[in-house]
Design a protein around this motif. Structure first.
Motif, PDB file in Angstrom:
ATOM      1  N   ALA A 130     -25.208  -3.786   5.602  1.00 41.93           N
ATOM      2  CA  ALA A 130     -25.813  -4.622   6.722  1.00 41.93           C
ATOM      3  C   ALA A 130     -24.729  -4.510   7.872  1.00 41.93           C
ATOM      4  CB  ALA A 130     -25.654  -6.103   6.286  1.00 41.93           C
ATOM      5  N   VAL A 131     -25.125  -4.335   9.134  1.00 44.42           N
ATOM      6  CA  VAL A 131     -24.304  -3.978  10.271  1.00 44.42           C
ATOM      7  C   VAL A 131     -23.849  -5.416  10.790  1.00 44.42           C
ATOM      8  CG1 VAL A 131     -25.777  -1.790  10.625  1.00 44.42           C
ATOM      9  CG2 VAL A 131     -26.159  -3.848  12.093  1.00 44.42           C
ATOM     10  N   THR A 132     -22.888  -5.090  11.792  1.00 44.16           N
ATOM     11  CA  THR A 132     -22.371  -6.003  12.566  1.00 44.16           C
ATOM     12  C   THR A 132     -22.671  -5.729  13.731  1.00 44.16           C
ATOM     13  OG1 THR A 132     -20.439  -6.607  11.088  1.00 44.16           O
ATOM     14  CG2 THR A 132     -20.286  -7.208  13.245  1.00 44.16           C
ATOM     15  N   PRO A 133     -23.289  -6.705  14.596  1.00 41.73           N
ATOM     16  CA  PRO A 133     -23.481  -6.409  16.169  1.00 41.73           C
ATOM     17  C   PRO A 133     -22.476  -6.224  16.972  1.00 41.73           C
ATOM     18  CG  PRO A 133     -24.637  -8.536  15.238  1.00 41.73           C
ATOM     19  CD  PRO A 133     -23.672  -8.123  14.352  1.00 41.73           C
ATOM     20  N   GLN A 134     -22.699  -5.499  18.015  1.00 44.79           N
ATOM     21  CA  GLN A 134     -21.676  -5.071  18.972  1.00 44.79           C
ATOM     22  C   GLN A 134     -21.340  -6.420  19.730  1.00 44.79           C
ATOM     23  OE1 GLN A 134     -22.807  -2.033  21.667  1.00 44.79           O
ATOM     24  NE2 GLN A 134     -20.593  -2.119  22.705  1.00 44.79           N
ATOM     25  N   PRO A 135     -20.121  -6.815  20.031  1.00 47.85           N
ATOM     26  CA  PRO A 135     -19.921  -8.157  20.768  1.00 47.85           C
ATOM     27  C   PRO A 135     -20.357  -8.170  22.065  1.00 47.85           C
ATOM     28  CG  PRO A 135     -17.602  -6.809  20.059  1.00 47.85           C
ATOM     29  CD  PRO A 135     -19.057  -5.892  19.774  1.00 47.85           C
ATOM     30  N   GLY A 136     -20.512  -9.283  22.613  1.00 50.28           N
ATOM     31  CA  GLY A 136     -20.928  -9.393  23.794  1.00 50.28           C
ATOM     32  C   GLY A 136     -22.475  -9.571  23.776  1.00 50.28           C
ATOM     33  N   GLY A 137     -23.215  -9.870  24.812  1.00 52.92           N
ATOM     34  CA  GLY A 137     -24.420 -10.055  24.789  1.00 52.92           C
ATOM     35  C   GLY A 137     -25.520  -9.100  25.653  1.00 52.92           C
TER      36      GLY A 137
ATOM     37  N   ILE B  65     -22.322  -1.859  14.127  1.00 53.51           N
ATOM     38  CA  ILE B  65     -20.922  -1.576  13.696  1.00 53.51           C
ATOM     39  C   ILE B  65     -21.117  -1.789  12.247  1.00 53.51           C
ATOM     40  CG2 ILE B  65     -18.647  -2.189  13.573  1.00 53.51           C
ATOM     41  CD1 ILE B  65     -19.133  -3.809  15.966  1.00 53.51           C
ATOM     42  N   THR B  66     -20.885  -0.311  11.573  1.00 57.11           N
ATOM     43  CA  THR B  66     -20.609  -0.140  10.449  1.00 57.11           C
ATOM     44  C   THR B  66     -19.185   0.025   9.766  1.00 57.11           C
ATOM     45  OG1 THR B  66     -21.284   2.255  10.712  1.00 57.11           O
ATOM     46  CG2 THR B  66     -23.191   1.026  10.157  1.00 57.11           C
ATOM     47  N   SER B  67     -19.035   0.028   8.421  1.00 53.66           N
ATOM     48  CA  SER B  67     -17.857   0.163   8.035  1.00 53.66           C
ATOM     49  C   SER B  67     -17.200   1.408   8.100  1.00 53.66           C
ATOM     50  CB  SER B  67     -17.858  -0.151   6.404  1.00 53.66           C
ATOM     51  OG  SER B  67     -18.605   0.802   5.602  1.00 53.66           O
ATOM     52  N   ASP B  68     -17.899   2.479   8.659  1.00 52.88           N
ATOM     53  CA  ASP B  68     -17.143   3.740   8.803  1.00 52.88           C
ATOM     54  C   ASP B  68     -17.004   4.192  10.329  1.00 52.88           C
ATOM     55  OD1 ASP B  68     -19.820   4.006   9.893  1.00 52.88           O
ATOM     56  OD2 ASP B  68     -20.491   5.849   9.043  1.00 52.88           O
ATOM     57  N   LEU B  69     -16.818   2.873  11.090  1.00 57.88           N
ATOM     58  CA  LEU B  69     -16.639   3.159  12.451  1.00 57.88           C
ATOM     59  C   LEU B  69     -15.214   2.497  12.756  1.00 57.88           C
ATOM     60  CD1 LEU B  69     -19.838   2.053  14.480  1.00 57.88           C
ATOM     61  CD2 LEU B  69     -18.823   4.362  13.885  1.00 57.88           C
ATOM     62  N   GLN B  70     -14.429   3.181  13.665  1.00 59.07           N
ATOM     63  CA  GLN B  70     -13.270   2.307  14.266  1.00 59.07           C
ATOM     64  C   GLN B  70     -13.396   2.046  15.619  1.00 59.07           C
ATOM     65  OE1 GLN B  70     -10.532   5.708  13.341  1.00 59.07           O
ATOM     66  NE2 GLN B  70      -9.579   4.307  11.586  1.00 59.07           N
ATOM     67  N   GLY B  71     -12.682   1.089  16.246  1.00 58.75           N
ATOM     68  CA  GLY B  71     -12.634   0.489  17.710  1.00 58.75           C
ATOM     69  C   GLY B  71     -11.498   0.635  18.280  1.00 58.75           C
TER      70      GLY B  71
END
Length: 153
Positions: free
Chosen positions: A123-130, A136-142
């Motif tokens: 399950a992905v996490t939405p990018q912040p903001g509208g 966003i997946t667990s293999d990404l760094q910000g």
């Protein structure tokens, strides 16, 4: 691990070697093994699914549009399953620039407007903001553009 700060600008388009699925209103509304993703500096990838992958919902034209300096003019779509509607939850590029021609007849979806979106079975996490629609997946760094104070990045 992928660092979004290593992604290019202008953005790159690449096919996705993983399955992509979208659930809304208690059902799977889209699933494909033939998606693309757009990679742009500071952003989690935006996933584009072929229109024919959307078999569990109605796609309704939505008002308004936007313009991307790289991809061109976007149109928006609402997603309907029975009485449940996610307004302006998806967008597409009907006549994309030549570098993004492969995503003609594809749609991207705001993960936050859906019940859940998946890359493979994660399950992905939405990018912040509208405004932005990255997943966003667990293999990404910000850090990821879109949150408070990041509009000038």
């Amino acid at each position: 691990m992928e660092n979004v700060w290593d992604y290019p600008r202008p953005p790159a388009l690449e096919p996705v070697a993983k399955s992509v699925r979208i659930d809304f209103a208690g059902r799977t509304i889209a699933a494909t093994g033939a998606a693309f993703r757009v990679l742009e500096t500071s952003h989690p990838p935006v996933y584009y699914l072929p229109r024919e992958a959307f078999t569990g919902c109605a796609l309704e034209p939505a008002p308004g549009g936007s313009f991307c300096e790289w991809k061109g003019a976007a149109r928006y779509w609402s997603i309907r399953v029975g009485d449940r509607v996610a307004e302006r939850a998806a967008w597409s590029y009907p006549d994309p620039s030549p570098a993004f021609a492969a995503i003609r007849d594809h749609l991207a979806v705001y993960a936050g407007a859906m019940d859940r979106c998946f890359v493979d079975d994660e399950a992905v996490t939405p990018q912040p903001g509208g405004f932005y629609g990255g997943w966003i997946t667990s293999d990404l760094q910000g850090p990821f553009k879109g949150g408070p104070g990041s509009m000038g990045w």
